[in-house]
Scaffold this motif. Sequence first.
Motif, short mmCIF file in Angstrom:
data_model
loop_
_atom_site.label_atom_id
_atom_site.label_comp_id
_atom_site.label_asym_id
_atom_site.label_seq_id
_atom_site.Cartn_x
_atom_site.Cartn_y
_atom_site.Cartn_z
N PRO A 174 -6.90 2.12 8.06
CA PRO A 174 -6.99 0.78 8.64
C PRO A 174 -6.62 0.80 10.12
O PRO A 174 -5.88 1.67 10.57
CB PRO A 174 -5.98 -0.04 7.84
N ARG A 223 -22.72 -6.52 -1.23
CA ARG A 223 -23.17 -7.87 -1.54
C ARG A 223 -22.47 -8.38 -2.79
O ARG A 223 -21.82 -7.62 -3.51
CB ARG A 223 -24.68 -7.93 -1.68
N ARG A 273 -13.51 -0.05 3.00
CA ARG A 273 -13.17 0.90 4.05
C ARG A 273 -11.84 1.62 3.74
O ARG A 273 -11.72 2.82 3.89
CB ARG A 273 -13.04 0.17 5.39
N ASP A 274 -10.86 0.84 3.25
CA ASP A 274 -9.52 1.39 3.06
C ASP A 274 -9.29 1.92 1.65
O ASP A 274 -8.28 2.56 1.39
CB ASP A 274 -8.45 0.32 3.33
N SER A 275 -10.17 1.60 0.73
CA SER A 275 -9.92 1.91 -0.69
C SER A 275 -8.55 1.40 -1.12
O SER A 275 -7.81 2.09 -1.81
CB SER A 275 -10.01 3.41 -0.97
N THR A 280 -28.33 5.50 -11.00
CA THR A 280 -28.28 6.31 -9.78
C THR A 280 -26.90 6.87 -9.51
O THR A 280 -26.63 7.37 -8.43
CB THR A 280 -28.65 5.44 -8.56
N HIS A 281 -26.05 6.79 -10.52
CA HIS A 281 -24.64 7.09 -10.29
C HIS A 281 -24.44 8.43 -9.58
O HIS A 281 -23.61 8.56 -8.70
CB HIS A 281 -23.87 7.09 -11.60
N LEU A 295 -27.36 -0.63 -3.80
CA LEU A 295 -27.73 0.78 -3.78
C LEU A 295 -28.96 1.04 -2.91
O LEU A 295 -29.19 2.16 -2.49
CB LEU A 295 -27.95 1.27 -5.20
N PHE A 317 -24.51 8.75 -5.69
CA PHE A 317 -23.54 8.04 -4.83
C PHE A 317 -23.05 8.95 -3.72
O PHE A 317 -22.55 10.04 -3.99
CB PHE A 317 -22.30 7.68 -5.67
N PRO A 318 -23.17 8.53 -2.47
CA PRO A 318 -22.48 9.31 -1.44
C PRO A 318 -20.98 9.09 -1.58
O PRO A 318 -20.56 8.02 -1.98
CB PRO A 318 -23.01 8.69 -0.14
N THR A 348 -24.34 -9.17 -12.80
CA THR A 348 -23.62 -7.96 -13.17
C THR A 348 -24.50 -6.98 -13.94
O THR A 348 -24.47 -5.77 -13.69
CB THR A 348 -22.39 -8.32 -14.03
N ARG A 377 0.85 -1.19 0.00
CA ARG A 377 0.00 0.00 0.00
C ARG A 377 0.88 1.24 0.00
O ARG A 377 2.02 1.22 0.46
CB ARG A 377 -0.89 0.01 1.24
N MET A 395 -26.43 0.97 -11.16
CA MET A 395 -25.40 1.97 -10.89
C MET A 395 -25.47 3.13 -11.86
O MET A 395 -25.33 4.28 -11.48
CB MET A 395 -24.01 1.34 -10.97
N LEU A 449 -12.77 7.86 3.51
CA LEU A 449 -11.58 7.02 3.51
C LEU A 449 -11.04 6.89 4.93
O LEU A 449 -10.24 7.69 5.38
CB LEU A 449 -10.52 7.62 2.59
N ALA A 450 -11.54 5.87 5.62
CA ALA A 450 -11.04 5.61 6.97
C ALA A 450 -9.68 4.94 6.87
O ALA A 450 -9.39 4.26 5.90
CB ALA A 450 -12.01 4.72 7.72
N ARG A 454 -16.27 -8.87 -13.56
CA ARG A 454 -17.26 -9.93 -13.68
C ARG A 454 -16.58 -11.29 -13.53
O ARG A 454 -15.52 -11.53 -14.10
CB ARG A 454 -17.92 -9.84 -15.07
N TYR A 499 -17.29 8.20 -0.68
CA TYR A 499 -16.74 7.27 0.31
C TYR A 499 -15.88 8.03 1.29
O TYR A 499 -15.12 8.92 0.91
CB TYR A 499 -15.88 6.21 -0.36
N PHE A 511 -16.98 -2.66 -15.17
CA PHE A 511 -17.28 -3.34 -13.91
C PHE A 511 -16.76 -4.77 -14.03
O PHE A 511 -16.90 -5.40 -15.08
CB PHE A 511 -18.80 -3.35 -13.69
N MET A 516 -26.69 -4.95 -11.72
CA MET A 516 -25.89 -4.04 -10.91
C MET A 516 -25.44 -2.84 -11.75
O MET A 516 -25.55 -1.68 -11.31
CB MET A 516 -24.66 -4.79 -10.39
N VAL A 517 -24.96 -3.13 -12.96
CA VAL A 517 -24.45 -2.06 -13.81
C VAL A 517 -25.58 -1.11 -14.20
O VAL A 517 -25.42 0.11 -14.19
CB VAL A 517 -23.74 -2.65 -15.05
N ARG A 576 -21.56 -2.28 -3.69
CA ARG A 576 -22.54 -1.74 -2.75
C ARG A 576 -23.94 -1.88 -3.30
O ARG A 576 -24.21 -1.47 -4.43
CB ARG A 576 -22.23 -0.26 -2.50
N VAL A 578 -22.05 -9.65 -6.42
CA VAL A 578 -22.73 -9.44 -7.69
C VAL A 578 -22.52 -10.64 -8.61
O VAL A 578 -23.44 -11.13 -9.25
CB VAL A 578 -22.22 -8.16 -8.37
#
Lengths: 295, 317
Positions: B305, A214, A247-249, B293-294, A208, B297-298, B283, A23, B290, B302-303, A146, B300, A144, B286-287, A206, A216
Motif C-alpha cells: 500500500p 466488477r 492490490r493489497d490482498s 478458466t481457473h 476474466l 489466472f495470472p 454469481t 493488517r 472462473m 502483491l504491491a 454472494r 496476483y 464464492f 462468475m463461478v 475480476r 458480481v
Amino acid sequence: MPLAVAGMEVAGRSLVRSIAVYRRDESGQRLVAHCCGEGIFHLGEGAVGRAGAEGTPTIEREGDIATVAVPSMQGEVCRGVTTFRCDTGGDFRGACEVWRRNERGELGLAENLYAGLDRLEQITKYVKFPRRAGLPGRVWDDRFPRVLGALQDSKHFIRVAAARTEQLTSAVGIPFMGRPPELDAVLLLLNTKQTPIAKAMEVWARDLTTNQLRIVSADYGPYTALASVSRRLSLRHGEGLAGRVFRDSAPYATHDLLGKEFPRGDCFAEYGFEQGVGLPVFIGADLVASVNLYL
Amino acid sequence: MAESLSPTDRRYVEIYNLVKAYPNPYGEAVRVVDGFNLVLQKGEVVSVIGHSGCGKSTVLTMLAGLNEISGGNIAVAGREIAGPGPDRAVVFQSPCLLPWMTSLENVLLGVDRVYQHGTKRQRREIAEHYLAAVGLSDSFHKFPREMSGGMQQRVGIARAIALKPRVLLLDEPFGRLDSLTRMDLQDVILRILDRERITTMIITHDVDEAIYMSDRVCMMTSGPNARVGQVLDLPFERPRNRAAVLEHPMYYDLRGALVSFLEEQDHGGAKPKDPDTSNWDDTMHMVEAMSATHHEFPAYTLAEPTEAENQLIGSGA
Ligand SMILES: Nc1ncnc2c1ncn2[C@@H]1O[C@H](COP(=O)(O)OP(=O)(O)OP(=O)(O)O)[C@@H](O)[C@H]1O
Ligand SMILES: [Mg+2]
C-alpha cells in the motif's frame, strides 16, 4: 489489553458501532491497526489475534456489545483481521451467523449474534444446510461470496418466514476455507431495515475478459441511484475500495468514500454513507473476491 | 475441520451431489434433480417434502436402486449402491399385492427369498409376526379383494419390514388413505421403527405427518434442478407421543417454517426482473467462468500500500 477494540465510529442507525482493520506486519506475528482501529495484537491475543491465529471468524460478547472478528486468510497466512463491534441491546436489530460443518457434513449454526430477532434465532437452531442448500450451502458450493437482496421475496433465502416477520432486507454470505479444498465456515451478515449492518453490500471480482474488477452481486436497498451507477462500473487494481483490496490482498476501510470511490463518491455522499470496508475473500492462495460493505 | 475428525460410521446413507436427467419431449436432457445432498444417520427417520413433480420419488427410487443415477452417488453403510438390494425395502402409495395370494402368502413371498436358510415354519412365523405388528392378526388368509385400501397398505408395510431391511423407503405410503386410517398407520410404523430402528426415508405431502413421524425434515426445492432447500431438525423425543408433539412450544414455528417454505417454492421464483432493481446476482455466471478458466489466472502481484494509505484515517485522524 482491550478485548473489544476501538475503531472507526459508525454514526448512523447501524447495528455496527465501529469497525477496525488490522493488517499483518513484516514479522508475520503481529496484527497492526491499519486505516482505523488501534493497537497491536500478537497472533492468538485478544479477539483480533485469535481470529488471525485460528483463521476463522469468531464472535465474542461483552454484555450488549458483541465483536465479530473476521480474518482474511491467504492459505495459512493471515493478511488481516477486520472487527465489527455491534450493539445487541436496545432496539438494535440484525444478525451475524457463523455456519460450520457438522458430523454429517452439513452446515449448522456454530456461533451467532442476534439482536432483537428472536423468531429467527429460535428457528435457526433447528436448521441445517447441506451443500448447495440455502444461502450458506450455495456459498459453500460456489466457494464464492454472494449478496442476496429482497430477502422477503427471495426464492434463494430459505428462512423466508423468518425474513418476513423479522423484516430482513439483505444478506451476504462469505466462505472461509480450511485446508483446501475443504470449507471451514460460512459467515452470514443479515441486515434489517431498521438497523442494517451495511446500507449497501457488494461482491467484486475480476472480470476474466477485461481483467478489470466488477460487481458480481450487490444490494443497495432503497438507494437506487447508487445501484444504477454501480451496475456497469469497472475498476482497475488500486482503484476504489475493491481495487485497493485486490492490490493489497488485505482488508481495507475508509472514511473517505468521496475521494476513494470515483465516480460514485458523490452518490455515496448524497445518501449520507460515511464509511466503507472491503474484505478480501481467499480460496487457498487465490484472492477471488472483495466483499464491500458501506455504512 | 469436521470431516477429517468425524467417523464415517454415523453417516449411514450418504447421498452426494445426486443428479437425475430425464429427456423432455424434444429429446433434451432436463436435470430434474440436480445436486441433491443428504446424509442419514443409522436408525434415523427423515421425511422429504416438496411440491408435486419436484423429484421426491426420483430421489427415493434412485436410493432404492430402481432408477438409474445420472450423476453423483449414493452409498449405504459405506458402500456405493449398484442397483436394488435386500438391504433396502420400498413401500409405494399402492402396495401392488398379488391378487391371487392371501396376505400371508404375499408377505411370505419376500420372506422365503430373504430367509432361505430358515425352516418353512420359521419363515411362516416371521410373516405372521409382522402381519400381527401391523394389526392384521385376524387377516392372514384374506385376499386383497377382501381388504380395504388401508388393510392392503398394512400388508405392504409388513411385507417390506419382514425383509429386515437396513433402509426403509416409503413413498407417500398413506397418500390414498382417509385421515383416521392414516393416523393409525403412522402409529403402526412408528411402533415398528421404535423396535427395529430402521433407517427410514418417508416422502409425504402432509406437513403434520412429516413433523410427527420423523427426526428431520428435508425440504426439496421445486424443479427442475431440484435439490435440498434446507433440513429441519425436530426436537421431539421417541417414542413419539402425538399430544406431546402438538403441545411442544416450537411446534407451530417449525410447522410454519415448513409451510412457508412450500408456499415460497410454489411461487416459482420466476418474478419478472425489474431493470431498475436495486439488487442483482450474477454469481452463477462468475463461478462458471472462473471454474472454466481457473488455471489461466495470472498470479496476483502483491504491491504494498502507498504511504498515505497507511496513515490512520479512522476516528481520530
Ligand atoms: N421416466 C420419466 N421420464 C421423463 N420424466 C420423468 C420420468 N419420471 C419422472 N419424470 C419427471 O420428473 C419430475 C419428477 O418426478 P417425481 O415423480 O420424482 O416427482 P415427485 O416429487 O415424486 O412428485 P409427486 O409429489 O407428484 O409424486 C416430474 O417432472 C416428472 O414429470
Ligand atoms: Mg412421487
